[in-house]
Design a protein around this motif. Structure first.
Motif, PDB file in Angstrom:
ATOM      1  N   ARG A  89      10.330  24.055 -15.054  1.00 36.42           N
ATOM      2  CA  ARG A  89      10.824  23.707 -16.399  1.00 36.42           C
ATOM      3  C   ARG A  89      11.032  22.196 -16.522  1.00 36.42           C
ATOM      4  NH1 ARG A  89      14.382  27.905 -15.495  1.00 36.42           N
ATOM      5  NH2 ARG A  89      16.145  26.527 -15.218  1.00 36.42           N
ATOM      6  N   LYS A  90      11.607  21.631 -15.485  1.00 31.42           N
ATOM      7  CA  LYS A  90      11.908  20.199 -15.548  1.00 31.42           C
ATOM      8  C   LYS A  90      10.650  19.353 -15.556  1.00 31.42           C
ATOM      9  CE  LYS A  90      16.612  20.163 -13.962  1.00 31.42           C
ATOM     10  NZ  LYS A  90      17.581  19.711 -12.965  1.00 31.42           N
ATOM     11  N   ASN A 144      12.453  23.776 -11.301  1.00 30.86           N
ATOM     12  CA  ASN A 144      11.584  22.611 -11.141  1.00 30.86           C
ATOM     13  C   ASN A 144      10.401  22.655 -12.101  1.00 30.86           C
ATOM     14  OD1 ASN A 144      13.173  21.524  -9.158  1.00 30.86           O
ATOM     15  ND2 ASN A 144      11.990  22.397  -7.472  1.00 30.86           N
ATOM     16  N   LEU A 177       9.693   1.721 -17.917  1.00 26.65           N
ATOM     17  CA  LEU A 177      10.724   2.700 -18.250  1.00 26.65           C
ATOM     18  C   LEU A 177      11.575   2.978 -17.027  1.00 26.65           C
ATOM     19  CD1 LEU A 177      11.729   4.930 -20.289  1.00 26.65           C
ATOM     20  CD2 LEU A 177      10.030   6.438 -19.271  1.00 26.65           C
ATOM     21  N   TYR A 198       4.230   7.995  -7.447  1.00 27.49           N
ATOM     22  CA  TYR A 198       3.136   8.391  -8.347  1.00 27.49           C
ATOM     23  C   TYR A 198       2.364   7.154  -8.780  1.00 27.49           C
ATOM     24  CZ  TYR A 198       1.020   9.468 -12.902  1.00 27.49           C
ATOM     25  OH  TYR A 198       0.145   9.589 -13.960  1.00 27.49           O
ATOM     26  N   ALA A 256       7.191  15.166 -20.971  1.00 28.91           N
ATOM     27  CA  ALA A 256       7.332  14.850 -22.392  1.00 28.91           C
ATOM     28  C   ALA A 256       8.081  13.548 -22.618  1.00 28.91           C
ATOM     29  CB  ALA A 256       8.052  15.995 -23.107  1.00 28.91           C
ATOM     30  N   ARG A 257       8.802  13.066 -21.600  1.00 29.47           N
ATOM     31  CA  ARG A 257       9.653  11.895 -21.794  1.00 29.47           C
ATOM     32  C   ARG A 257       9.262  10.714 -20.930  1.00 29.47           C
ATOM     33  NH1 ARG A 257      11.501  12.975 -26.579  1.00 29.47           N
ATOM     34  NH2 ARG A 257      11.902  15.193 -26.683  1.00 29.47           N
ATOM     35  N   GLU A 258       8.414  10.948 -19.921  1.00 29.66           N
ATOM     36  CA  GLU A 258       8.070   9.870 -18.994  1.00 29.66           C
ATOM     37  C   GLU A 258       6.566   9.886 -18.729  1.00 29.66           C
ATOM     38  OE1 GLU A 258      10.602  11.019 -15.787  1.00 29.66           O
ATOM     39  OE2 GLU A 258      12.408  10.206 -16.726  1.00 29.66           O
ATOM     40  N   GLY A 259       6.073   8.841 -18.096  1.00 25.67           N
ATOM     41  CA  GLY A 259       4.633   8.669 -17.984  1.00 25.67           C
ATOM     42  C   GLY A 259       3.986   9.246 -16.748  1.00 25.67           C
ATOM     43  N   SER A 260       4.746   9.955 -15.905  1.00 29.56           N
ATOM     44  CA  SER A 260       4.161  10.468 -14.668  1.00 29.56           C
ATOM     45  C   SER A 260       4.299  11.979 -14.602  1.00 29.56           C
ATOM     46  CB  SER A 260       4.818   9.816 -13.451  1.00 29.56           C
ATOM     47  OG  SER A 260       6.171  10.193 -13.373  1.00 29.56           O
ATOM     48  N   THR A 261       3.824  12.551 -13.512  1.00 23.00           N
ATOM     49  CA  THR A 261       3.897  14.003 -13.344  1.00 23.00           C
ATOM     50  C   THR A 261       3.875  14.333 -11.864  1.00 23.00           C
ATOM     51  OG1 THR A 261       2.883  16.108 -14.004  1.00 23.00           O
ATOM     52  CG2 THR A 261       1.387  14.334 -13.379  1.00 23.00           C
ATOM     53  N   GLY A 262       4.110  15.611 -11.541  1.00 21.18           N
ATOM     54  CA  GLY A 262       3.943  16.068 -10.166  1.00 21.18           C
ATOM     55  C   GLY A 262       5.238  16.173  -9.387  1.00 21.18           C
ATOM     56  N   GLY A 263       5.066  16.596  -8.123  1.00 21.00           N
ATOM     57  CA  GLY A 263       6.188  16.641  -7.202  1.00 21.00           C
ATOM     58  C   GLY A 263       6.891  17.977  -7.087  1.00 21.00           C
ATOM     59  N   VAL A 264       6.368  19.022  -7.728  1.00 19.38           N
ATOM     60  CA  VAL A 264       7.085  20.296  -7.663  1.00 19.38           C
ATOM     61  C   VAL A 264       6.263  21.406  -7.025  1.00 19.38           C
ATOM     62  CG1 VAL A 264       8.441  19.725  -9.689  1.00 19.38           C
ATOM     63  CG2 VAL A 264       6.387  21.095  -9.942  1.00 19.38           C
ATOM     64  N   ARG A 277      -4.653  10.997 -11.853  1.00 20.78           N
ATOM     65  CA  ARG A 277      -3.232  10.914 -11.529  1.00 20.78           C
ATOM     66  C   ARG A 277      -3.015  11.472 -10.118  1.00 20.78           C
ATOM     67  NH1 ARG A 277      -0.156  13.504 -16.645  1.00 20.78           N
ATOM     68  NH2 ARG A 277       1.188  11.675 -16.388  1.00 20.78           N
ATOM     69  N   ARG A 293       9.540  10.891  -4.864  1.00 25.86           N
ATOM     70  CA  ARG A 293       8.138  11.041  -5.290  1.00 25.86           C
ATOM     71  C   ARG A 293       7.565   9.675  -5.647  1.00 25.86           C
ATOM     72  NH1 ARG A 293       7.010  13.574 -10.988  1.00 25.86           N
ATOM     73  NH2 ARG A 293       7.509  11.438 -11.521  1.00 25.86           N
ATOM     74  N   TYR A 342       6.084   5.271 -26.015  1.00 29.09           N
ATOM     75  CA  TYR A 342       6.949   4.526 -25.092  1.00 29.09           C
ATOM     76  C   TYR A 342       6.786   4.988 -23.647  1.00 29.09           C
ATOM     77  CZ  TYR A 342      10.619   8.110 -24.500  1.00 29.09           C
ATOM     78  OH  TYR A 342      11.323   9.238 -24.171  1.00 29.09           O
ATOM     79  N   ARG A 343       6.198   6.160 -23.440  1.00 22.36           N
ATOM     80  CA  ARG A 343       5.954   6.611 -22.062  1.00 22.36           C
ATOM     81  C   ARG A 343       4.914   5.741 -21.363  1.00 22.36           C
ATOM     82  NH1 ARG A 343       4.420  12.695 -23.076  1.00 22.36           N
ATOM     83  NH2 ARG A 343       3.207  11.620 -24.654  1.00 22.36           N
ATOM     84  N   LYS A 380       7.918  19.977 -17.059  1.00 22.90           N
ATOM     85  CA  LYS A 380       7.480  19.888 -18.459  1.00 22.90           C
ATOM     86  C   LYS A 380       8.353  18.922 -19.252  1.00 22.90           C
ATOM     87  CE  LYS A 380       5.179  24.305 -19.233  1.00 22.90           C
ATOM     88  NZ  LYS A 380       3.945  23.689 -19.739  1.00 22.90           N
ATOM     89  N   ALA A 381       9.656  18.973 -18.988  1.00 19.85           N
ATOM     90  CA  ALA A 381      10.573  18.088 -19.713  1.00 19.85           C
ATOM     91  C   ALA A 381      10.303  16.626 -19.378  1.00 19.85           C
ATOM     92  CB  ALA A 381      12.014  18.450 -19.383  1.00 19.85           C
ATOM     93  N   TRP A 382      10.086  16.341 -18.093  1.00 20.68           N
ATOM     94  CA  TRP A 382       9.837  14.943 -17.715  1.00 20.68           C
ATOM     95  C   TRP A 382       8.484  14.463 -18.255  1.00 20.68           C
ATOM     96  CZ3 TRP A 382      14.430  14.634 -17.270  1.00 20.68           C
ATOM     97  CH2 TRP A 382      15.228  15.173 -16.272  1.00 20.68           C
ATOM     98  N   PHE A 433       4.977  13.361  -2.331  1.00 25.33           N
ATOM     99  CA  PHE A 433       6.427  13.580  -2.403  1.00 25.33           C
ATOM    100  C   PHE A 433       6.951  14.121  -1.081  1.00 25.33           C
ATOM    101  CE2 PHE A 433       4.508  17.546  -3.821  1.00 25.33           C
ATOM    102  CZ  PHE A 433       5.242  18.517  -3.134  1.00 25.33           C
ATOM    103  N   ASP A 440       0.023  11.813  -6.738  1.00 24.79           N
ATOM    104  CA  ASP A 440       1.386  11.582  -6.276  1.00 24.79           C
ATOM    105  C   ASP A 440       1.564  12.161  -4.882  1.00 24.79           C
ATOM    106  OD1 ASP A 440       1.606  14.279  -8.069  1.00 24.79           O
ATOM    107  OD2 ASP A 440       3.090  14.343  -6.449  1.00 24.79           O
ATOM    108  N   GLU A 470      -0.677  15.430  -4.366  1.00 30.04           N
ATOM    109  CA  GLU A 470      -1.298  16.109  -5.502  1.00 30.04           C
ATOM    110  C   GLU A 470      -2.245  15.169  -6.230  1.00 30.04           C
ATOM    111  OE1 GLU A 470       2.054  19.020  -7.213  1.00 30.04           O
ATOM    112  OE2 GLU A 470       2.651  16.931  -7.235  1.00 30.04           O
ATOM    113  N   GLN A 519       9.258   3.359 -13.811  1.00 28.98           N
ATOM    114  CA  GLN A 519       7.795   3.272 -13.845  1.00 28.98           C
ATOM    115  C   GLN A 519       7.360   1.926 -14.424  1.00 28.98           C
ATOM    116  OE1 GLN A 519       6.834   6.463 -16.803  1.00 28.98           O
ATOM    117  NE2 GLN A 519       5.910   4.806 -18.009  1.00 28.98           N
TER     118      GLN A 519
END
Lengths: 79, 381
Positions: A54-55, A52, B326, B263, A61-69, B239, B261, B321-322, A57-59, B243, B241, B207, B297
């Motif tokens: 690792r993921k 979780n 999306l 957010y 970088a690709r999406e506008g939100s964070t959190g949940g882990v 920010r 989740r 684009y983030r 960080k990946a999300w 969950f 969220d 969070e 989002q």
């Protein structure tokens, strides 16, 4: 804070409160010897923690939100 | 080596802090030393490639104390920009990854990142220090967590907080001039975990992150008002969220993990994330897992596909684009083998566990990625 943000914040609160109540009201009847399944690798929260992180960080970088882990199992045999 | 030199004073600080943590009679999180390694390959439709090598070491110590160290080395390859530096085609880094456009933009840009996380846990409390270093970015974070069990250990509530401070030193870039900058992040969370039944677990949490400082790509330009101008996002962002995760065990030695989740932030982005993980034992010690994730989002208030003025929206403009609307999907499959449970003949080999995972990610911006992971875990005893 925008009006939309306030609305979303209230929704989050509405979501969280009943679940917290549910959490507090449950679990009394489950004894320690009944928790074998809960520590199985395919069930435990702890088994997913590295993945979780690792993921997340990946999300980010690709999406506008964070959190949940976040979280901590403590000693309740449900890590 | 640079990372390790920077870590030394902080490692000492963590050790001193942990020494003062309260004692507890609870058992250590792990009973024996363990070592885990993982190899990860990430490739996407923009030809960005990331190779990760991680190691995780956990060492139980006297006094209900556990020391855990995580190390990650990443090599990121960001492809060449197919246009001369400074031309319209090259104004953007073309991907969400950061790369400067300087000199020969036709060459791949390669970046190496090293990351170390040290966690010391003693009873219900833990402290953690994180450092990540790359050629133009140094990130550090110090955090702490405390948890408490209730109702005969059928419920746990934890509180965690961390403070991160980043130093950004952009490399030479032909068409932007962002100087040295910084960013700070405060994080706080409260999370509850409960045993609902002998086969059901529930976790809920909330969070908050308060971010201040540089939050846009230092190398990206935006076409606004008929010219190319540097990207600019607000300096502050709140920010938050909430969950919920529900894990259910089924009688056929399978489990279903569901999570949701919600957010939102004060930039105007709201999102929903749903994920399901179905695991099934194929035989003793060998399990498979199937994953599906859906994400959506809304756009940030200041995001536009095109900006009529160089001032953008309230002075902010984004080519990221983030920040736009999306949605994305992810499908994945994984295999996990515990050689001890599989009863391989060699006692030494029984200390290993192996896993293999493949995931396919795609979003509505015609972006897709393949993520391949292989892992090896080793128990010392």
């Amino acid at each position: 804070m925008s009006p939309r943000s306030r609305t979303q914040g209230r929704r989050a609160l509405i979501l969280a409160l009943p679940l917290l109540w549910l959490l507090g009201a449950s679990g009394c009847a489950v004894q320690a010897y009944q928790r074998e399944r809960l520590v199985d690798r395919i069930m435990a929260f702890e088994a997913d923690s590295r993945e979780n992180a690792r993921k997340l960080k990946a999300w980010e970088a690709r999406e506008g939100s964070t959190g949940g882990v976040g979280g901590d199992g403590g000693g309740c045999a449900c890590k | 080596m640079q990372v390790m030199r920077r870590m030394r004073p902080w490692a000492c600080a963590i050790a001193a802090t942990a020494a003062g943590a309260s004692a507890c009679a609870a058992a250590p999180l792990t009973d024996e030393p363990t070592l885990g390694t993982m190899f990860r390959m990430f490739t996407d439709s923009d030809k960005v490639g990331v190779r990760s090598m991680t190691s995780d070491f956990a060492l139980p110590m006297p006094g209900s104390t556990t020391l855990a160290v995580h190390f990650n080395n990443e090599r990121v390859v960001i492809p060449a920009v197919a246009a001369p530096a400074g031309t319209q085609e090259a104004v953007d880094a073309i991907t969400t990854a950061s790369r400067p456009i300087s000199g020969n933009a036709f060459e791949d840009f390669i970046k190496v990142r090293n990351e170390v996380t040290t966690t010391l846990t003693r009873g219900p409390a833990s402290v953690e220090y994180y450092v990540s270093s790359e050629s133009d970015y140094l990130a550090q974070q110090l955090g702490g967590k405390w948890s408490r069990d209730f109702r005969d250990q059928t419920m746990t509530v934890s509180f965690a907080s961390s403070y991160g401070w980043d130093r950004i030193q952009p490399l030479a870039d032909d068409d932007t001039d962002t100087g040295a900058r910084s960013k700070t992040t405060w994080h706080g969370n409260v999370i509850g975990t409960g045993v609902l039944s002998p086969s059901t677990l529930l976790r809920v949490g909330a969070e908050v992150n308060l971010v201040h400082g540089l939050q846009h790509n230092a190398y990206r330009n935006v076409y606004a008002g008929g010219s190319n101008v540097s990207e600019r996002h607000p300096e502050d962002r709140q920010r938050r969220d909430a969950f919920v995760r529900l894990h259910q065990y089924f009688s056929q030695r399978s489990s279903l993990k569901l999570s949701y989740r919600l957010y939102n932030d004060d930039w105007g982005i709201s999102s929903h994330e749903l994920e399901s993980r179905l695991s099934q034992y194929l035989k003793q010690g060998l399990s498979s897992r199937y994953v599906y994730r859906w994400y959506t989002q809304t756009a940030a208030d200041f995001y536009r596909d095109e900006y009529a003025s160089v001032d953008g929206i309230d002075g902010y403009r984004s080519g990221d684009y983030r920040m736009d609307e999306l949605s994305s999907h992810l499908f994945g499959v994984a295999l996990h083998a515990d050689l001890d449970a599989l009863a391989v003949p060699s006692p030494w080999m029984r200390r290993f566990a192996l896993w293999l995972s493949y995931e396919r990610y795609f979003n509505r911006n015609n972006y897709s990625a393949n993520i391949l992971e292989t892992g090896l875990d080793f128990r010392f005893q």
